[in-house]
Motif scaffolding. Structure first.
Motif, PDB file in Angstrom:
ATOM      1  N   LEU A 477      -0.753  -4.439 -13.553  1.00 41.28           N
ATOM      2  CA  LEU A 477       0.395  -3.622 -13.106  1.00 41.28           C
ATOM      3  C   LEU A 477       1.285  -4.650 -12.428  1.00 41.28           C
ATOM      4  CD1 LEU A 477      -1.587  -0.741 -11.140  1.00 41.28           C
ATOM      5  CD2 LEU A 477      -0.343  -0.547 -13.371  1.00 41.28           C
ATOM      6  N   THR A 478       2.765  -4.559 -12.684  1.00 34.96           N
ATOM      7  CA  THR A 478       3.737  -5.430 -12.095  1.00 34.96           C
ATOM      8  C   THR A 478       3.680  -5.417 -10.701  1.00 34.96           C
ATOM      9  OG1 THR A 478       4.811  -5.281 -14.305  1.00 34.96           O
ATOM     10  CG2 THR A 478       6.003  -6.233 -12.230  1.00 34.96           C
ATOM     11  N   THR A 479       3.432  -4.290 -10.305  1.00 37.15           N
ATOM     12  CA  THR A 479       3.618  -3.971  -8.701  1.00 37.15           C
ATOM     13  C   THR A 479       2.361  -4.707  -7.830  1.00 37.15           C
ATOM     14  OG1 THR A 479       2.720  -2.130  -8.901  1.00 37.15           O
ATOM     15  CG2 THR A 479       4.801  -1.845  -8.925  1.00 37.15           C
ATOM     16  N   VAL A 480       1.220  -4.889  -8.612  1.00 44.40           N
ATOM     17  CA  VAL A 480       0.228  -5.495  -7.893  1.00 44.40           C
ATOM     18  C   VAL A 480       0.520  -7.104  -8.060  1.00 44.40           C
ATOM     19  CG1 VAL A 480      -2.245  -5.762  -7.734  1.00 44.40           C
ATOM     20  CG2 VAL A 480      -1.386  -3.515  -8.349  1.00 44.40           C
ATOM     21  N   ALA A 486       3.512 -12.269  -3.416  1.00 42.91           N
ATOM     22  CA  ALA A 486       3.838 -12.095  -2.004  1.00 42.91           C
ATOM     23  C   ALA A 486       2.817 -12.774  -0.873  1.00 42.91           C
ATOM     24  CB  ALA A 486       4.303 -11.129  -1.311  1.00 42.91           C
ATOM     25  N   VAL A 487       1.673 -12.859  -1.257  1.00 46.90           N
ATOM     26  CA  VAL A 487       0.560 -13.479  -0.350  1.00 46.90           C
ATOM     27  C   VAL A 487       0.625 -14.780  -0.456  1.00 46.90           C
ATOM     28  CG1 VAL A 487      -1.726 -13.733  -0.083  1.00 46.90           C
ATOM     29  CG2 VAL A 487      -0.780 -11.439  -0.394  1.00 46.90           C
ATOM     30  N   CYS A 650       3.394   2.102  -1.953  1.00 41.87           N
ATOM     31  CA  CYS A 650       2.212   3.214  -1.871  1.00 41.87           C
ATOM     32  C   CYS A 650       0.996   2.110  -1.842  1.00 41.87           C
ATOM     33  CB  CYS A 650       2.251   4.023  -3.233  1.00 41.87           C
ATOM     34  SG  CYS A 650       0.724   4.880  -3.070  1.00 41.87           S
ATOM     35  N   PHE A 651       0.865   1.168  -2.957  1.00 37.79           N
ATOM     36  CA  PHE A 651      -0.350   0.236  -2.925  1.00 37.79           C
ATOM     37  C   PHE A 651      -0.410  -0.744  -1.593  1.00 37.79           C
ATOM     38  CE2 PHE A 651      -0.041   0.376  -7.828  1.00 37.79           C
ATOM     39  CZ  PHE A 651      -0.532   1.668  -7.855  1.00 37.79           C
ATOM     40  N   HIS A 652       0.698  -1.090  -1.294  1.00 38.44           N
ATOM     41  CA  HIS A 652       0.796  -1.908   0.009  1.00 38.44           C
ATOM     42  C   HIS A 652       0.347  -1.385   1.197  1.00 38.44           C
ATOM     43  CE1 HIS A 652       2.212  -4.982   2.939  1.00 38.44           C
ATOM     44  NE2 HIS A 652       2.982  -3.856   3.372  1.00 38.44           N
TER      45      HIS A 652
END
Length: 745
Positions: A477-480, A486-487, A650-652
């Motif tokens: 998933l691109t969002t993950v 970001a971390v 949502c995941f964040h």
């Protein structure tokens, strides 16, 4: 007066002219094929070393057992490689240097099982567009060798006016090295590739190179890498016109022998072998690495993934962190690592020069390799060797009284400079540089009251763990990936190094969630609640889609649990909560969880039945169970605090709430720890308080055990300390500064 010609460079235009020009958009046209080929060549062949790397890989793919390389002016003027491989058929020579012509790939699906170095058919094509290329080749069934010249991907005549067709020639090639190879080799095969005037038509690229010596050093580095990795293949490399070889390794040399010959005996004498494999992640790794007796100022890593020389900053960083526990500050190791991964898990087509590859389960594979290296280092490094200087060269050797009474001849013998001075006692180390690393030494918690003392050994866990047959899935998933990036972008390098090499000292205050760790000669107070929150969030991103499960038997009623926290919120009566429909909150949040139960189960192993019963919640870490008293609060916050409409948010937000749930709670102070408490009345209420204090003390002891043996070792292994954690880590002591204060006293 000289006037510059402005037709060949940009000129300034007035605002009116610029606005008029911008109203007419420029037409899009296809680039000329020659321009396209030169752009592609510039991406693949960045320097002479890249051209040589492609030629070496082609030669090894052809089954060669001997490679001879000749270089002139760092490869810019002349670059020749001679091998004894299978050769090239005469019929294939006309299309040999055309783009995307290869014998190793037929369909795109073949990339999932590619096992050769090359596969795109762009190396020779790219070289022919930026250099003069000559190929002399001979196969086993050919009566003679054939020589062909190439320019811009096509056959070209050797001289103007001549035919461009391949010419028959002697099978020994055109150089002395080729002649020597044909005489000494038992093969009736010959393949010689000759590159001249590299980048002759790209002057800007030529001017970018500093000196031929630097380019030659890069070439020796690449040849040395493949000489170490390719067992059974002889390598030799030298400058054109020199008789001395820069590198020369025989075909029967072992890996250690090649390392000794190329990198020196200082490295080879301190090597240890390691091997690790895991069918679960589909990899097998082996290699040689130095022990703690060897260290240099810069890490040297020879990394091969599926026999392809690549670079990986993640692997290099992980290995350096592993060695930080064994080497002094500033010391770095030498390592040769060959990593074989299931081809279906590797994407080799991500970089023009094949310098980088992508593969699944990168974090897990790196962690397994570093764990094996750490184990091997701890087994062999029972003693270390230190080089000391017993006496300065300018110092005089002291003469004892007994020697003075001897004859003049013996005195003259002792005064000779060739006589070795007696070894002196090693210098005493300064106490302000000593670092305590012995875990058996007394901890700070032993000085505190027994109610929060830390047990010396981990208590056995009463939790039963069941294995699942579910195959781990790779998260695409691109969002993950954005959240993980970001971390990494917010990482604080120094603080990450402190956690990666720290020594746990003890628990200071469970009420304020404060513990102490030692990093080098410094002592830090750590807000372990803040660190746990960040760690569990990162753990959720790393294990996304592969969580374990904490199952409830029988299942719990979600609405009833949420109602418990709603009643608590209503009792608090916060001003900002005015107007909240408390009577509908439990039903609304329960409906949200039931409606999204498929997504929650797939990604987080968060199982809610259609009837609104909680079957399981995610398991993030073995050996640690979060406080289930926080479960009602966790479920209630999943409604208003999670952005269910945007995937990345949502995941964040969900992982943030999950990390808060797993973060250890702030334990209240016991009755014996409060001021002004007496025990004169031993009534029923006092007995209840005593039972409560006993339960609280047991919880504190369990928390102390988990911090020392579960959480902080996990921080040491895989925590990426972000800049936000600087607020939760305070330096309270520095041994060197303390000594300066004491010296003034």
């Amino acid at each position: 007066m000289e006037v510059d010609d402005t037709t060949s460079r940009g000129t300034k235009r007035k605002a009116e002219e610029s606005s008029i020009a911008s109203q007419a958009p420029k037409r899009i046209k296809a680039l000329d094929q020659d321009v396209v080929n030169k752009i592609a060549a510039g991406e693949i062949i960045v320097a002479p070393v890249h051209a040589l790397k492609e030629l070496i890989e082609n030669a090894v793919d052809a089954g060669s057992t001997s490679l001879e390389i000749v270089v002139k002016d760092g490869g810019l003027k002349f670059l020749q490689i001679t091998d004894n491989g299978h050769g090239i058929n005469k019929d294939d020579l006309p299309i040999l240097c055309e783009r995307f012509t290869t014998s190793k790939l037929k369909a795109f699906e073949d990339l999932s099982s590619i096992g050769t170095y090359g596969f795109r058919g762009e190396a020779l094509a790219s070289i022919s567009h930026i250099a003069h290329l000559t190929i002399t080749t001979k196969t086993a069934d050919s009566s003679c060798a054939w020589r062909a010249h190439y320019a811009d991907g096509k056959l070209a005549p050797a001289k103007p006016g001549k035919s461009a067709d391949p010419k028959p020639t002697a099978g020994r090639g055109g150089t002395q090295i080729t002649v020597s190879l044909a005489k000494k080799s038992s093969f009736n095969l010959l393949n010689e590739t000759q590159v001249e005037d590299l980048f002759y038509n790209v002057l800007s690229r030529q001017k970018a190179f500093r000196s031929p010596s630097e380019e030659y050093a890069k070439i020796l580095d690449v040849v040395g890498r493949y000489a170490v990795h390719c067992t059974g293949v002889a390598f030799s490399c030298k400058k054109h016109g020199d008789s001395a070889m820069g590198i020369s390794t025989p075909s029967n040399a072992s890996t250690v022998d090649c390392i000794r010959q190329i990198h020196g005996s200082a490295v080879a004498n301190e090597l240890i072998n390691f091997e690790v494999s895991d069918d679960k992640w589909g990899f097998k790794a082996s290699g040689w690495t130095t022990n703690a007796n060897y260290h240099v100022k810069k890490t040297t890593i020879l990394l091969f993934i599926n026999h392809r020389s690549v670079e990986s900053s993640a692997i290099k960083k992980a290995i350096e962190q592993t060695y930080s526990a064994f080497l002094r500050k500033g010391g770095h190791p030498f390592i040769y690592l060959s990593l074989d991964i299931d081809p279906q898990r590797v994407d080799v087509n991500v970089h023009p020069t094949k310098r980088e590859v992508n593969f699944l389960n990168e974090d897990e594979i790196i962690e397994s390799i570093c764990a094996e290296i750490s184990t091997r280092l701890s087994q062999v490094d029972t003693s270390r060797t230190f080089t000391t200087q017993s006496l300065l060269p300018s110092a005089k050797v002291p003469v004892s009284s007994s020697s003075k009474s001897q004859s003049g001849r013996s005195n003259s013998i002792q005064s000779k400079p060739s006589q070795k001075p007696p070894p002196s006692a090693p210098a005493r180390p300064y106490e302000n540089n000593l670092v305590r690393t012995d875990p058996q030494l007394r901890k700070i918690t032993s000085m505190l009251p027994p109610s929060i003392s830390n047990p010396s050994t981990p208590a056995p866990s009463s939790t039963t763990y069941l294995s699942s047959r579910k195959t781990p899935t790779a998260c695409c998933l691109t969002t993950v990936k954005h959240l993980r990036a970001a971390v990494r972008e917010s990482m604080h390098a120094h603080l990450t190094e402190v956690f990666a090499s720290h020594t746990y000292v003890g628990l200071v205050d469970p009420c304020r969630r404060i513990a102490t760790i030692q990093g080098g000669v410094k002592l830090f107070l750590v807000d372990y609640g803040m660190v746990c929150n960040e760690y569990f969030y990162q753990l959720g991103l790393t294990d996304f889609g592969n969580f374990g499960a904490i199952r409830f038997e029988p299942p719990l009623n979600v609405m009833a649990l949420i109602t418990m926290d709603v009643q608590r919120e209503k009792a608090l009566g916060k001003p900002e909560d005015e107007g909240v429909p408390w009577n509908d909150v439990s039903r609304m949040v329960t409906n949200q969880l039931v409606d999204r139960r498929a997504m929650l189960l797939e990604y987080f192993n968060f199982d809610v039945s259609p009837e609104g019963e909680l079957v399981s919640i995610p398991l993030l870490m073995r050996g640690y169970t979060p406080s289930l008293a926080k479960l009602p609060r966790f479920l209630m916050r999943l409604g208003p605090c999670v952005d269910w409409l945007n995937e990345e948010n949502c995941f964040h937000t969900f992982l943030s709430e999950l990390a808060s749930f797993y973060t250890p709670e702030q334990l209240p102070a016991g009755r014996n720890e409060k001021d002004g408490q007496g025990d004169a009345h031993m009534d029923e209420e006092s007995n209840d308080k005593a039972d409560s204090d006993t339960t609280l003390d047991a919880r504190k002891e369990e928390m102390a055990r988990v911090l020392e043996h579960v959480l902080f070792p996990a921080f040491k292994a895989r925590l990426v300390a972000t800049k936000g954690l600087l607020r939760g880590v305070i330096e309270v002591a520095n041994l060197k500064r303390l000594y300066r204060v004491f010296e003034r006293c």
